[in-house]
Design a protein around this motif. Structure first.
Motif, PDB file in Angstrom:
ATOM      1  N   ILE A  19       1.722  -4.252  -5.602  1.00  0.00           N
ATOM      2  CA  ILE A  19       0.367  -4.030  -6.118  1.00  0.00           C
ATOM      3  C   ILE A  19      -0.430  -5.317  -5.952  1.00  0.00           C
ATOM      4  O   ILE A  19       0.060  -6.407  -6.254  1.00  0.00           O
ATOM      5  CB  ILE A  19       0.435  -3.623  -7.611  1.00  0.00           C
ATOM      6  CG1 ILE A  19       1.200  -2.319  -7.754  1.00  0.00           C
ATOM      7  CG2 ILE A  19      -0.961  -3.506  -8.199  1.00  0.00           C
ATOM      8  CD1 ILE A  19       1.434  -1.909  -9.209  1.00  0.00           C
ATOM      9  N   LYS A  20      -1.706  -5.149  -5.487  1.00  0.00           N
ATOM     10  CA  LYS A  20      -2.525  -6.322  -5.218  1.00  0.00           C
ATOM     11  C   LYS A  20      -3.287  -6.797  -6.455  1.00  0.00           C
ATOM     12  O   LYS A  20      -3.849  -7.876  -6.433  1.00  0.00           O
ATOM     13  CB  LYS A  20      -3.502  -6.038  -4.094  1.00  0.00           C
ATOM     14  CG  LYS A  20      -2.780  -5.808  -2.778  1.00  0.00           C
ATOM     15  CD  LYS A  20      -3.728  -5.595  -1.644  1.00  0.00           C
ATOM     16  CE  LYS A  20      -2.896  -5.365  -0.384  1.00  0.00           C
ATOM     17  NZ  LYS A  20      -3.691  -5.060   0.752  1.00  0.00           N
ATOM     18  N   HIS A  21      -3.381  -5.973  -7.512  1.00  0.00           N
ATOM     19  CA  HIS A  21      -4.065  -6.404  -8.736  1.00  0.00           C
ATOM     20  C   HIS A  21      -3.203  -6.007  -9.938  1.00  0.00           C
ATOM     21  O   HIS A  21      -2.327  -5.162  -9.834  1.00  0.00           O
ATOM     22  CB  HIS A  21      -5.472  -5.792  -8.849  1.00  0.00           C
ATOM     23  CG  HIS A  21      -5.484  -4.284  -8.813  1.00  0.00           C
ATOM     24  ND1 HIS A  21      -5.193  -3.523  -9.907  1.00  0.00           N
ATOM     25  CD2 HIS A  21      -5.746  -3.424  -7.800  1.00  0.00           C
ATOM     26  CE1 HIS A  21      -5.280  -2.238  -9.574  1.00  0.00           C
ATOM     27  NE2 HIS A  21      -5.606  -2.158  -8.311  1.00  0.00           N
ATOM     28  N   ASP A  22      -3.501  -6.639 -11.046  1.00  0.00           N
ATOM     29  CA  ASP A  22      -2.648  -6.396 -12.220  1.00  0.00           C
ATOM     30  C   ASP A  22      -3.327  -5.523 -13.285  1.00  0.00           C
ATOM     31  O   ASP A  22      -2.931  -5.518 -14.447  1.00  0.00           O
ATOM     32  CB  ASP A  22      -2.212  -7.734 -12.837  1.00  0.00           C
ATOM     33  CG  ASP A  22      -3.397  -8.572 -13.288  1.00  0.00           C
ATOM     34  OD1 ASP A  22      -4.548  -8.182 -13.023  1.00  0.00           O
ATOM     35  OD2 ASP A  22      -3.159  -9.608 -13.923  1.00  0.00           O
ATOM     36  N   ARG A  23      -4.367  -4.726 -12.907  1.00  0.00           N
ATOM     37  CA  ARG A  23      -5.047  -3.839 -13.858  1.00  0.00           C
ATOM     38  C   ARG A  23      -4.629  -2.399 -13.606  1.00  0.00           C
ATOM     39  O   ARG A  23      -4.469  -1.970 -12.470  1.00  0.00           O
ATOM     40  CB  ARG A  23      -6.568  -3.963 -13.697  1.00  0.00           C
ATOM     41  CG  ARG A  23      -7.092  -5.296 -14.253  1.00  0.00           C
ATOM     42  CD  ARG A  23      -8.584  -5.421 -14.082  1.00  0.00           C
ATOM     43  NE  ARG A  23      -8.825  -5.901 -12.714  1.00  0.00           N
ATOM     44  CZ  ARG A  23      -9.732  -5.408 -11.892  1.00  0.00           C
ATOM     45  NH1 ARG A  23     -10.523  -4.449 -12.276  1.00  0.00           N
ATOM     46  NH2 ARG A  23      -9.869  -5.887 -10.673  1.00  0.00           N
ATOM     47  N   ASP A  25      -5.104   1.660 -13.412  1.00  0.00           N
ATOM     48  CA  ASP A  25      -6.151   2.599 -13.028  1.00  0.00           C
ATOM     49  C   ASP A  25      -6.200   3.692 -14.089  1.00  0.00           C
ATOM     50  O   ASP A  25      -5.288   4.498 -14.214  1.00  0.00           O
ATOM     51  CB  ASP A  25      -5.828   3.196 -11.654  1.00  0.00           C
ATOM     52  CG  ASP A  25      -6.900   4.158 -11.181  1.00  0.00           C
ATOM     53  OD1 ASP A  25      -7.978   4.232 -11.839  1.00  0.00           O
ATOM     54  OD2 ASP A  25      -6.681   4.846 -10.168  1.00  0.00           O
ATOM     55  N   LYS A  30     -16.036   3.714 -12.004  1.00  0.00           N
ATOM     56  CA  LYS A  30     -16.569   2.392 -12.300  1.00  0.00           C
ATOM     57  C   LYS A  30     -18.002   2.519 -12.809  1.00  0.00           C
ATOM     58  O   LYS A  30     -18.750   3.394 -12.373  1.00  0.00           O
ATOM     59  CB  LYS A  30     -16.535   1.506 -11.055  1.00  0.00           C
ATOM     60  CG  LYS A  30     -15.146   1.121 -10.649  1.00  0.00           C
ATOM     61  CD  LYS A  30     -15.184   0.162  -9.476  1.00  0.00           C
ATOM     62  CE  LYS A  30     -13.775  -0.241  -9.105  1.00  0.00           C
ATOM     63  NZ  LYS A  30     -13.741  -1.163  -7.995  1.00  0.00           N
TER      64      LYS A  30
END
Length: 186
Positions: A19-23, A25, A30
């Motif tokens: 995973i490229k981000h740690d948030r 979904d 948005k």
């Protein structure tokens, strides 16, 4: 034994991309910050032209202190309006708007007419005053009442009162009645 667990773990992760981000979904779209700012701005802008009661102040018909008021809805009988103008139709309720500002007068008039209609009253008198102003401008409450009554769905017609009932400082108003059939023949 630890090597076996680690090799099993690596085998299970084969083909998985990091995973490229740690948030997480959450599935929510948005926020459109521009749209949100517009909605907030519109919520703070006050629209004075149209009230919930349906009476508009967008175009007020200015009348003079001594100008007689007269208006009849389409289909209103001339004979009934003549009787109204001559004060020959008894009024069953009266309201005095003296000393009120425009907003207070509007709310009070709307409530008064609603109550009169609820009680199936045929004719009422509203005293708006003449308010001869020092600055030479037209009487404010009288002009607004003249405009509002033309817009009210229950008003069939109105005419300035006879001198004994307030003259050009008051109006007789004839109202629709729906519940009690046969009472409109005076």
């Amino acid at each position: 034994m630890q090597d076996d667990d680690f090799s099993l773990f690596q085998a299970q992760l084969k083909g998985v991309k990091p995973i490229k981000h740690d948030r997480a979904d959450t599935g929510k779209p948005k926020l459109d910050k521009t749209k949100l700012a517009t909605l907030r701005q519109n919520a703070t802008v006050r629209d004075n032209s149209i009230k919930v009661d349906g009476l508009s102040d967008q175009f007020v018909i200015d009348v003079g202190t001594e100008d007689p008021l007269y208006w009849a809805a389409n289909g209103m009988q001339e004979s009934q309006m003549r009787k109204l103008k001559l004060g020959q139709i008894a009024f069953d309720g009266s309201l005095d708007l003296h000393g009120m500002n425009v907003e207070k007068a509007r709310d009070t008039l709307w409530e008064f007419l609603a109550e009169a209609c609820k009680l199936e009253v045929r004719c009422v008198r509203v005293t708006h005053g003449k308010a001869a102003r020092i600055d030479g401008r037209k009487p404010m409450i009288k002009s607004h009442v003249n405009t509002w009554l033309r817009q009210h769905p229950q008003v069939l017609g109105f005419a300035s009162c006879q001198p004994k009932h307030g003259g050009t400082g008051a109006v007789y108003i004839i109202l629709k009645r729906t519940m009690m059939d046969g009472r409109d023949e005076d």
